[in-house]
Design a protein around this motif. Structure first.
Motif, PDB file in Angstrom:
ATOM      1  N   LYS A   1       0.821  -1.214   0.000  1.00 40.88           N
ATOM      2  CA  LYS A   1       0.000   0.000   0.000  1.00 40.88           C
ATOM      3  C   LYS A   1       0.852   1.259   0.000  1.00 40.88           C
ATOM      4  N   THR A   2       1.999   1.201   0.677  1.00 41.90           N
ATOM      5  CA  THR A   2       2.847   2.384   0.768  1.00 41.90           C
ATOM      6  C   THR A   2       3.593   2.654  -0.530  1.00 41.90           C
ATOM      7  N   TYR A   3       3.510   1.741  -1.500  1.00 40.48           N
ATOM      8  CA  TYR A   3       4.231   1.905  -2.756  1.00 40.48           C
ATOM      9  C   TYR A   3       3.399   2.621  -3.815  1.00 40.48           C
ATOM     10  N   LEU A   4       2.171   3.001  -3.472  1.00 36.79           N
ATOM     11  CA  LEU A   4       1.364   3.865  -4.334  1.00 36.79           C
ATOM     12  C   LEU A   4       1.390   5.259  -3.727  1.00 36.79           C
ATOM     13  N   THR A   5       1.780   6.256  -4.503  1.00 33.08           N
ATOM     14  CA  THR A   5       1.929   7.595  -3.947  1.00 33.08           C
ATOM     15  C   THR A   5       0.573   8.270  -3.754  1.00 33.08           C
TER      16      THR A   5
ATOM     17  N   ILE B   1      -1.959  -3.314 -11.399  1.00 36.10           N
ATOM     18  CA  ILE B   1      -3.425  -3.281 -11.324  1.00 36.10           C
ATOM     19  C   ILE B   1      -3.927  -3.974 -10.064  1.00 36.10           C
ATOM     20  N   ARG B   2      -3.264  -5.050  -9.669  1.00 38.80           N
ATOM     21  CA  ARG B   2      -3.686  -5.773  -8.458  1.00 38.80           C
ATOM     22  C   ARG B   2      -3.609  -4.865  -7.234  1.00 38.80           C
ATOM     23  N   ILE B   3      -2.506  -4.148  -7.114  1.00 35.69           N
ATOM     24  CA  ILE B   3      -2.298  -3.314  -5.930  1.00 35.69           C
ATOM     25  C   ILE B   3      -3.213  -2.100  -5.952  1.00 35.69           C
ATOM     26  N   ILE B   4      -3.379  -1.486  -7.120  1.00 38.86           N
ATOM     27  CA  ILE B   4      -4.273  -0.329  -7.224  1.00 38.86           C
ATOM     28  C   ILE B   4      -5.709  -0.742  -6.899  1.00 38.86           C
TER      29      ILE B   4
ATOM     30  N   GLY C   1     -10.323  -0.261  -3.434  1.00 37.45           N
ATOM     31  CA  GLY C   1     -11.531  -1.045  -3.174  1.00 37.45           C
ATOM     32  C   GLY C   1     -12.370  -1.290  -4.411  1.00 37.45           C
ATOM     33  N   ALA C   2     -11.714  -1.604  -5.535  1.00 42.32           N
ATOM     34  CA  ALA C   2     -12.452  -1.843  -6.782  1.00 42.32           C
ATOM     35  C   ALA C   2     -13.271  -3.130  -6.688  1.00 42.32           C
TER      36      ALA C   2
END
Length: 267
Positions: free
Chosen positions: A166-170, A213-216, A221-222
């Motif tokens: 989660k911390t790897y998405l800015t 895409i998995r992490i995003i 919450g897609a």
């Protein structure tokens, strides 16, 4: 109520254009209980064409979505044209500095071009390409990986660790995704979290779009992850037999206990 009626009108228009019944459109609205679900799409480089762009523009009127684009096919073609090495196995591509330059240039160009196609068909696209001074997705540089059973120098290839993904998405990326009515078109391009000096920015890295895409999807919450590929689905293996599956549910992932193997990046 007004939003629900607007969605219904858009669905009826799409029913005529794409030749499905208005009854099916009503069933879809009933299925979503009038809510507007959120979907993340991953589009492979081989599918970045006008037909797919039109479908996305249409879809954006009835569902909130974001798009992650790949560019593997275009990167390979450009490397061949320049006489650069092509060492890859699925999403794993050996990425020396000269290949990284191709990756960054291709992902930037394809993101802008595909966004323009969506705009041409009535969608509102927001191209998002990370830069050294404004990264969107962080990753850790990989030293080596195996290709055809042999260890290969990974060069500037990066992976997003599952432990603290989660911390790897800015915040910049999340703000663009969740804070706009436009369609975010996100380049599958990462940057190394560690850097020598702030003024130099972050080192670009080649990353796996399926991993992104998995992490995003988990972060925002897609409800749906949609993969647009030339093969028409996800490659699975069971009892030594390969097949392409167009739809995977959570139950399908549970089936892995009985021998079903799915591309690890989608797990």
């Amino acid at each position: 109520f007004e939003e629900r009626n607007q969605v219904l009108q858009n669905l009826q228009l799409l029913a005529k254009r794409h030749k499905f019944s208005s009854k099916a459109a009503l069933k879809w609205l009933e299925y979503t209980e009038g809510k507007i679900p959120y979907a993340i799409l991953k589009i492979s480089g081989s599918c970045l064409n006008a037909k797919v762009a039109r479908d996305i523009a249409d879809l954006s009127h009835v569902i909130s979505l974001a798009v992650v684009i790949g560019g593997g096919e275009q990167i390979t073609e450009e490397c061949v044209r320049r006489g650069l090495p092509v060492l890859k196995d699925g999403p794993w591509r050996a990425t020396p500095k000269e290949v990284l330059d191709v990756v960054v240039g291709t992902m930037t160009r394809e993101t802008e071009h595909f966004s323009g196609l969506i705009e041409m068909y009535g969608g509102r696209a927001l191209p998002l390409v990370g830069t050294p001074h404004r990264p969107l997705i962080f990753a850790n540089k990989v030293d080596t990986f195996m290709i055809n059973g042999e260890p290969v120098d990974a060069g500037y290839f990066g992976m997003i660790p599952k432990a603290n993904e989660k911390t790897y998405l800015t915040d910049t990326l999340l703000g663009k995704i969740l804070g706009t009515d436009d369609i975010p078109i996100i380049a599958a391009l990462g940057h190394q979290l560690a850097y020598k000096a702030p003024e130099q920015g972050y080192q670009p890295l080649n990353i796996d779009g399926d991993e992104a895409i998995r992490i995003i999807a988990r972060r925002v919450g897609a409800e749906e992850c949609l993969f647009v590929t030339a093969s028409g689905g996800v490659k699975t293996v069971k009892d030594g037999q390969e097949s392409v599956v167009p739809v995977l549910s959570l139950q399908d992932f549970e089936m892995r206990r009985s021998g079903l193997k799915i591309d690890e990046s989608m797990a």
